[in-house]
Motif scaffolding. Sequence first.
Motif, mmCIF file in Angstrom:
data_model
loop_
_atom_site.group_PDB
_atom_site.id
_atom_site.type_symbol
_atom_site.label_atom_id
_atom_site.label_comp_id
_atom_site.label_asym_id
_atom_site.label_seq_id
_atom_site.Cartn_x
_atom_site.Cartn_y
_atom_site.Cartn_z
ATOM 1 N N ARG A 282 0.859 -1.187 0.000
ATOM 2 C CA ARG A 282 0.000 0.000 0.000
ATOM 3 C C ARG A 282 0.890 1.231 0.000
ATOM 4 O O ARG A 282 1.977 1.205 0.544
ATOM 5 C CB ARG A 282 -0.866 0.041 1.283
ATOM 6 N N TRP A 283 0.383 2.320 -0.618
ATOM 7 C CA TRP A 283 1.137 3.580 -0.638
ATOM 8 C C TRP A 283 0.302 4.656 0.051
ATOM 9 O O TRP A 283 -0.725 5.078 -0.461
ATOM 10 C CB TRP A 283 1.466 3.964 -2.075
ATOM 11 N N ASN A 284 0.773 5.081 1.228
ATOM 12 C CA ASN A 284 0.097 6.144 1.978
ATOM 13 C C ASN A 284 0.744 7.475 1.619
ATOM 14 O O ASN A 284 1.843 7.786 2.081
ATOM 15 C CB ASN A 284 0.200 5.878 3.486
ATOM 16 N N THR A 285 0.059 8.266 0.779
ATOM 17 C CA THR A 285 0.650 9.515 0.286
ATOM 18 C C THR A 285 0.554 10.604 1.359
ATOM 19 O O THR A 285 -0.272 10.508 2.280
ATOM 20 C CB THR A 285 -0.046 9.986 -1.006
ATOM 21 N N PRO A 286 1.401 11.674 1.238
ATOM 22 C CA PRO A 286 1.424 12.735 2.257
ATOM 23 C C PRO A 286 0.068 13.428 2.431
ATOM 24 O O PRO A 286 -0.219 13.945 3.508
ATOM 25 C CB PRO A 286 2.466 13.719 1.717
ATOM 26 N N ASP A 287 -0.791 13.428 1.396
ATOM 27 C CA ASP A 287 -2.094 14.090 1.544
ATOM 28 C C ASP A 287 -3.156 13.167 2.155
ATOM 29 O O ASP A 287 -4.345 13.433 2.051
ATOM 30 C CB ASP A 287 -2.569 14.674 0.196
ATOM 31 N N GLY A 288 -2.697 12.070 2.777
ATOM 32 C CA GLY A 288 -3.613 11.237 3.545
ATOM 33 C C GLY A 288 -4.370 10.188 2.763
ATOM 34 O O GLY A 288 -5.269 9.541 3.285
ATOM 35 N N LYS A 289 -4.021 10.016 1.481
ATOM 36 C CA LYS A 289 -4.704 9.001 0.675
ATOM 37 C C LYS A 289 -3.934 7.682 0.698
ATOM 38 O O LYS A 289 -2.714 7.688 0.816
ATOM 39 C CB LYS A 289 -4.814 9.466 -0.784
ATOM 40 N N THR A 290 -4.650 6.575 0.593
ATOM 41 C CA THR A 290 -3.991 5.283 0.417
ATOM 42 C C THR A 290 -4.213 4.819 -1.008
ATOM 43 O O THR A 290 -5.351 4.687 -1.453
ATOM 44 C CB THR A 290 -4.536 4.238 1.411
ATOM 45 N N ILE A 291 -3.122 4.597 -1.727
ATOM 46 C CA ILE A 291 -3.222 4.160 -3.117
ATOM 47 C C ILE A 291 -2.992 2.650 -3.177
ATOM 48 O O ILE A 291 -2.072 2.116 -2.567
ATOM 49 C CB ILE A 291 -2.219 4.921 -4.010
ATOM 50 N N GLN A 292 -3.895 1.980 -3.907
ATOM 51 C CA GLN A 292 -3.834 0.523 -4.030
ATOM 52 C C GLN A 292 -2.795 0.127 -5.092
ATOM 53 O O GLN A 292 -2.548 0.883 -6.032
ATOM 54 C CB GLN A 292 -5.210 -0.030 -4.412
ATOM 55 N N PRO A 293 -2.218 -1.050 -4.959
ATOM 56 C CA PRO A 293 -1.142 -1.453 -5.879
ATOM 57 C C PRO A 293 -1.545 -1.469 -7.355
ATOM 58 O O PRO A 293 -0.720 -1.189 -8.217
ATOM 59 C CB PRO A 293 -0.753 -2.858 -5.403
ATOM 60 N N GLY A 294 -2.824 -1.790 -7.637
ATOM 61 C CA GLY A 294 -3.281 -1.790 -9.024
ATOM 62 C C GLY A 294 -3.031 -0.452 -9.705
ATOM 63 O O GLY A 294 -2.859 -0.377 -10.920
ATOM 64 N N GLU A 295 -3.003 0.631 -8.906
ATOM 65 C CA GLU A 295 -2.824 1.967 -9.460
ATOM 66 C C GLU A 295 -1.362 2.360 -9.641
ATOM 67 O O GLU A 295 -1.062 3.193 -10.484
ATOM 68 C CB GLU A 295 -3.486 3.004 -8.547
ATOM 69 N N PHE A 296 -0.462 1.826 -8.801
ATOM 70 C CA PHE A 296 0.921 2.306 -8.926
ATOM 71 C C PHE A 296 1.947 1.235 -9.299
ATOM 72 O O PHE A 296 3.045 1.567 -9.730
ATOM 73 C CB PHE A 296 1.376 3.050 -7.662
ATOM 74 N N ILE A 297 1.611 -0.048 -9.192
ATOM 75 C CA ILE A 297 2.580 -1.085 -9.581
ATOM 76 C C ILE A 297 2.906 -1.004 -11.086
ATOM 77 O O ILE A 297 4.079 -1.083 -11.459
ATOM 78 C CB ILE A 297 2.099 -2.501 -9.189
ATOM 79 N N PRO A 298 1.899 -0.799 -11.976
ATOM 80 C CA PRO A 298 2.238 -0.672 -13.395
ATOM 81 C C PRO A 298 3.229 0.468 -13.667
ATOM 82 O O PRO A 298 4.162 0.315 -14.442
ATOM 83 C CB PRO A 298 0.882 -0.393 -14.056
ATOM 84 N N LEU A 299 3.035 1.608 -12.978
ATOM 85 C CA LEU A 299 3.943 2.738 -13.139
ATOM 86 C C LEU A 299 5.327 2.406 -12.572
ATOM 87 O O LEU A 299 6.358 2.760 -13.151
ATOM 88 C CB LEU A 299 3.357 3.972 -12.429
ATOM 89 N N ALA A 300 5.336 1.715 -11.443
ATOM 90 C CA ALA A 300 6.612 1.302 -10.842
ATOM 91 C C ALA A 300 7.371 0.358 -11.771
ATOM 92 O O ALA A 300 8.607 0.394 -11.833
ATOM 93 C CB ALA A 300 6.363 0.626 -9.487
#
Length: 282
Positions: A63-81
């Motif tokens: 999970r990615w907890n961004t500084p603005d308090g949102k949690t981003i799910q892996p489906g959203e950022f693993i492809p970019l990673a």
Amino acid sequence: HTKENGGNRLEIYTPALSSKRVERFNMESGLRYALERGELALNFQPQVSLSTGKVHGAETLLRWNTPDGKTIQPGEFIPLAEETSLIIPIGQWVLEQACLECRRWIRAGMPSLVISVNISALQFQQENFPELVRKVLRDTGIEPFNLCLEITEHTAVQNMEHSISMLGELVEIGVKIAIDDFGIGQSSLLLLKKLPVHIVKLDPSFILNMIEDSDDDAIAKAIIEMSHSLGLSVTAEGVETEGQLHRLQQLQCDRIQGFFTGRPMTSDQFIAYFLEISSWMS
Ligand code: C2E
Ligand code: MG
Ligand code: MG
Ligand code: MG
């Protein structure tokens, strides 16, 4: 509306396009620093044995907890990673942290737990990946049988020759190998015959409607039977109801993972979960 804008398509499409690009750029620069800023966190989802009712282990989910308090799910950022190769340092961190948590669990009285870690296509292509696995096992002191590496069916078929030799090296280390998202690709049967793997993870798309849709039930049944004939065990993913659990028990599926037996949770919650289930059993 084309006429109203004088047929100038550029004016119509440019803003939308660039805002998408800006969004992607922002996410990419954020992701670049997410690791060092401590914004990445691991969740663990229990895997339960259907024959004993005991906790077999847990899958590590990022999970990615961004500084603005949102949690981003892996489906959203693993492809970019993957695209940016950031998955290499991030994946290494996930593997290390997962094994460290597993060592905590072992010390808390769960010596035979298996921690599963998702390995991306790019990680799997690195020739020195087995070295990393050996190093992490050495550094954390967990046994190879405590670690399971999950490779998707999609990753495995990209280059069969490479997959056969890479998985062979990993199996030699003594870790377990699971084929993730199994059944939605193309060369399923041949894949299981050729690759040195231990576990098939039945894709949730077959479980979702298996009670109502006899085709899905038939596919799940066939995959379980075929896997057993080949000496592999099966974990069904996405089990959300008691009905699905009972049906999978009838089909002699080995393990289940899903919201019915437990959502992804923190490491501390997983220890509590394990202790609670163990006390029901005794
Ligand atoms: P996956 O490996 O197939 O993981 C299972 C996904 O199904 C997880 O989504 C989990 O939360 C979800 N799930 C579990 N039980 C249920 C259920 O009963 N119902 C439903 N609807 N969903 C359920 P999540 O955490 O969003 O992860 C999505 C994918 O992202 C994973 O699919 C995996 O491919 C990838 N991923 C997650 N963590 C990592 C990581 O550390 N490294 C890499 N390379 N990929 C990761
Ligand atoms: Mg997985
Ligand atoms: Mg899966
Ligand atoms: Mg998946």
